[in-house]
Design a protein around this motif. Sequence first.
Motif, PDB file in Angstrom:
ATOM      1  N   ILE A  54       0.844  -1.198   0.000  1.00 29.44           N
ATOM      2  CA  ILE A  54       0.000   0.000   0.000  1.00 29.44           C
ATOM      3  C   ILE A  54       0.878   1.247   0.000  1.00 29.44           C
ATOM      4  CG2 ILE A  54      -1.702   1.297   1.350  1.00 29.44           C
ATOM      5  CD1 ILE A  54      -2.686  -1.442   2.413  1.00 29.44           C
ATOM      6  N   LEU A  64      -3.540   1.614  -3.583  1.00 27.74           N
ATOM      7  CA  LEU A  64      -4.065   2.707  -2.760  1.00 27.74           C
ATOM      8  C   LEU A  64      -4.512   2.247  -1.390  1.00 27.74           C
ATOM      9  CD1 LEU A  64      -6.253   4.677  -5.338  1.00 27.74           C
ATOM     10  CD2 LEU A  64      -3.900   5.130  -4.630  1.00 27.74           C
ATOM     11  N   GLY A  65      -4.892   0.987  -1.280  1.00 24.85           N
ATOM     12  CA  GLY A  65      -5.384   0.482  -0.001  1.00 24.85           C
ATOM     13  C   GLY A  65      -5.582  -1.016  -0.120  1.00 24.85           C
ATOM     14  N   PRO A  66      -6.074  -1.643   0.963  1.00 25.29           N
ATOM     15  CA  PRO A  66      -6.316  -3.080   0.887  1.00 25.29           C
ATOM     16  C   PRO A  66      -7.312  -3.356  -0.245  1.00 25.29           C
ATOM     17  CG  PRO A  66      -6.551  -2.290   3.136  1.00 25.29           C
ATOM     18  CD  PRO A  66      -6.448  -1.086   2.260  1.00 25.29           C
ATOM     19  N   ARG A 123       6.542   6.289  -4.632  1.00 21.56           N
ATOM     20  CA  ARG A 123       5.413   6.209  -3.711  1.00 21.56           C
ATOM     21  C   ARG A 123       4.196   6.899  -4.319  1.00 21.56           C
ATOM     22  NH1 ARG A 123       5.152   6.598   2.284  1.00 21.56           N
ATOM     23  NH2 ARG A 123       3.256   5.685   1.470  1.00 21.56           N
ATOM     24  N   THR A 125      -0.065   7.760  -3.072  1.00 22.16           N
ATOM     25  CA  THR A 125      -1.091   7.571  -2.049  1.00 22.16           C
ATOM     26  C   THR A 125      -2.225   8.568  -2.209  1.00 22.16           C
ATOM     27  OG1 THR A 125      -1.490   7.402   0.342  1.00 22.16           O
ATOM     28  CG2 THR A 125       0.012   9.135  -0.375  1.00 22.16           C
ATOM     29  N   ARG A 126      -3.370   8.195  -1.699  1.00 24.79           N
ATOM     30  CA  ARG A 126      -4.480   9.135  -1.582  1.00 24.79           C
ATOM     31  C   ARG A 126      -4.200  10.004  -0.363  1.00 24.79           C
ATOM     32  NH1 ARG A 126      -8.593   5.490  -1.065  1.00 24.79           N
ATOM     33  NH2 ARG A 126      -9.146   5.361  -3.240  1.00 24.79           N
ATOM     34  N   THR A 127      -4.480  11.273  -0.464  1.00 26.53           N
ATOM     35  CA  THR A 127      -4.320  12.170   0.669  1.00 26.53           C
ATOM     36  C   THR A 127      -5.197  13.388   0.419  1.00 26.53           C
ATOM     37  OG1 THR A 127      -2.699  13.387   2.025  1.00 26.53           O
ATOM     38  CG2 THR A 127      -2.225  13.248  -0.322  1.00 26.53           C
TER      39      THR A 127
ATOM     40  N   TYR B   8      -2.965  -0.413   8.215  1.00 29.29           N
ATOM     41  CA  TYR B   8      -2.960  -0.935   6.839  1.00 29.29           C
ATOM     42  C   TYR B   8      -1.849  -0.286   6.016  1.00 29.29           C
ATOM     43  CZ  TYR B   8      -7.316  -3.164   8.101  1.00 29.29           C
ATOM     44  OH  TYR B   8      -8.253  -3.946   8.722  1.00 29.29           O
ATOM     45  N   CYS B   9      -1.751   1.037   6.074  1.00 24.73           N
ATOM     46  CA  CYS B   9      -0.660   1.731   5.380  1.00 24.73           C
ATOM     47  C   CYS B   9       0.669   1.480   6.086  1.00 24.73           C
ATOM     48  CB  CYS B   9      -0.936   3.228   5.329  1.00 24.73           C
ATOM     49  SG  CYS B   9      -2.377   3.653   4.334  1.00 24.73           S
ATOM     50  N   ARG B  13       0.261   8.896   9.755  1.00 25.19           N
ATOM     51  CA  ARG B  13      -0.304   9.816   8.772  1.00 25.19           C
ATOM     52  C   ARG B  13      -1.029  10.942   9.490  1.00 25.19           C
ATOM     53  NH1 ARG B  13      -0.164   7.350   3.351  1.00 25.19           N
ATOM     54  NH2 ARG B  13      -1.726   8.935   2.881  1.00 25.19           N
ATOM     55  N   GLU B  17      -6.446  13.226   7.525  1.00 26.33           N
ATOM     56  CA  GLU B  17      -6.831  12.182   6.569  1.00 26.33           C
ATOM     57  C   GLU B  17      -7.844  11.195   7.162  1.00 26.33           C
ATOM     58  OE1 GLU B  17      -2.653  11.804   4.001  1.00 26.33           O
ATOM     59  OE2 GLU B  17      -3.262  10.189   5.314  1.00 26.33           O
ATOM     60  N   HIS B  60      -9.388   5.562   7.764  1.00 20.20           N
ATOM     61  CA  HIS B  60      -8.390   6.315   6.998  1.00 20.20           C
ATOM     62  C   HIS B  60      -9.028   6.715   5.667  1.00 20.20           C
ATOM     63  CE1 HIS B  60      -3.918   6.603   5.579  1.00 20.20           C
ATOM     64  NE2 HIS B  60      -4.501   7.772   5.734  1.00 20.20           N
ATOM     65  N   HIS B  62      -9.229   9.484   3.740  1.00 18.83           N
ATOM     66  CA  HIS B  62      -8.454  10.109   2.655  1.00 18.83           C
ATOM     67  C   HIS B  62      -7.091   9.446   2.532  1.00 18.83           C
ATOM     68  CE1 HIS B  62     -11.465  13.146   2.140  1.00 18.83           C
ATOM     69  NE2 HIS B  62     -11.326  13.583   3.369  1.00 18.83           N
ATOM     70  N   GLY B  63      -7.068   8.134   2.676  1.00 21.28           N
ATOM     71  CA  GLY B  63      -5.830   7.369   2.546  1.00 21.28           C
ATOM     72  C   GLY B  63      -6.211   6.030   1.944  1.00 21.28           C
ATOM     73  N   CYS B  64      -6.035   4.964   2.724  1.00 18.61           N
ATOM     74  CA  CYS B  64      -6.334   3.632   2.189  1.00 18.61           C
ATOM     75  C   CYS B  64      -7.816   3.304   2.248  1.00 18.61           C
ATOM     76  CB  CYS B  64      -5.534   2.582   2.951  1.00 18.61           C
ATOM     77  SG  CYS B  64      -6.000   2.457   4.681  1.00 18.61           S
ATOM     78  N   GLY B  65      -8.597   4.117   2.964  1.00 20.03           N
ATOM     79  CA  GLY B  65     -10.048   3.912   2.977  1.00 20.03           C
ATOM     80  C   GLY B  65     -10.560   2.949   4.026  1.00 20.03           C
ATOM     81  N   ARG B  66      -9.659   2.340   4.824  1.00 16.69           N
ATOM     82  CA  ARG B  66     -10.107   1.268   5.710  1.00 16.69           C
ATOM     83  C   ARG B  66     -10.431   1.747   7.139  1.00 16.69           C
ATOM     84  NH1 ARG B  66      -9.844  -4.311   4.193  1.00 16.69           N
ATOM     85  NH2 ARG B  66     -10.396  -4.687   6.344  1.00 16.69           N
TER      86      ARG B  66
END
Lengths: 166, 90
Positions: A54, A64-66, A123, A125-127, B8-9, B13, B17, B60, B62-66
């Motif tokens: 990720i 971007l994520g799991p 790298r 990533t969403r941010t 997860y990330c 962070r 986010e 999260h 605005h990141g991995c969404g989890r």
Amino acid sequence: MSDVLARAEPIPTAPWVGRDVTIRLAPPAARFSLRARKAADVQDALGREVTGKIGTTINGIACLGPEEWLWRAPEGTATPANARIAITDIGHRHVGLIVEGPRAVSVLSAGCPLDLATFEVGRATRTVFETVEIIIEREAPDRFHVEVWRSLSVWLWMVLTTTAGD
Amino acid sequence: MILIHCPYCDEKRPEIEFVYGGEAHIARPADPATMNDAAWERYLFIRNNPRGRHHERWRHSHGCGRFFNAVRDTVTDRFETTYKAGEPRR
Ligand SMILES: [Zn+2]
């Protein structure tokens, strides 16, 4: 399917050139949201190496994520058929902005809370940038690619160019 | 700015986010139709609200969404630990 006669971009197509930084609209691209349990499933579906880590990107495919990847492919790439993963064409949802130059980190840091100085090449990533969600990728030490929803790109362009002009 | 470790990330962070998701480890009743109003009220509205260690959900977004779980001290606002959804209470 009709042919595209004219492309209307939401922001200027001419690069904005400032002191030690250039901001420009990325060329049109195909974009696919990929959902699958494992990176190996995506790899099988697309026939190319896919990262399962990720926050990183390989071959234009960012994890971007799991269970979630974003694939930026050359314009005109067709949606892979018969793939046993979920593929959604989101090509028209985003536009890409390229922020390049020695001041790229400093300009992006005006609104992005990540520590971009230590954000390594490769790298992705969403941010967020201020209140707007973005996907940021470091393509080179002084070049970042920023994906943003099309309708929000007008605001992001305005803020980035204003910041860079200060 | 508070930094939150996303399990997860697997990195710290910025807080902006994330979104807070309320108390963790509250299982939805398997058969709500058999519950009386008092029990249903307890499930919907009654929370521990401790002074100190609090188990809570964060997303999260605005990141991995989890979604994941965290233990945060409600007095100091310090995060003791974070762990993946589905893992046992810490
Ligand atoms: Zn995360």
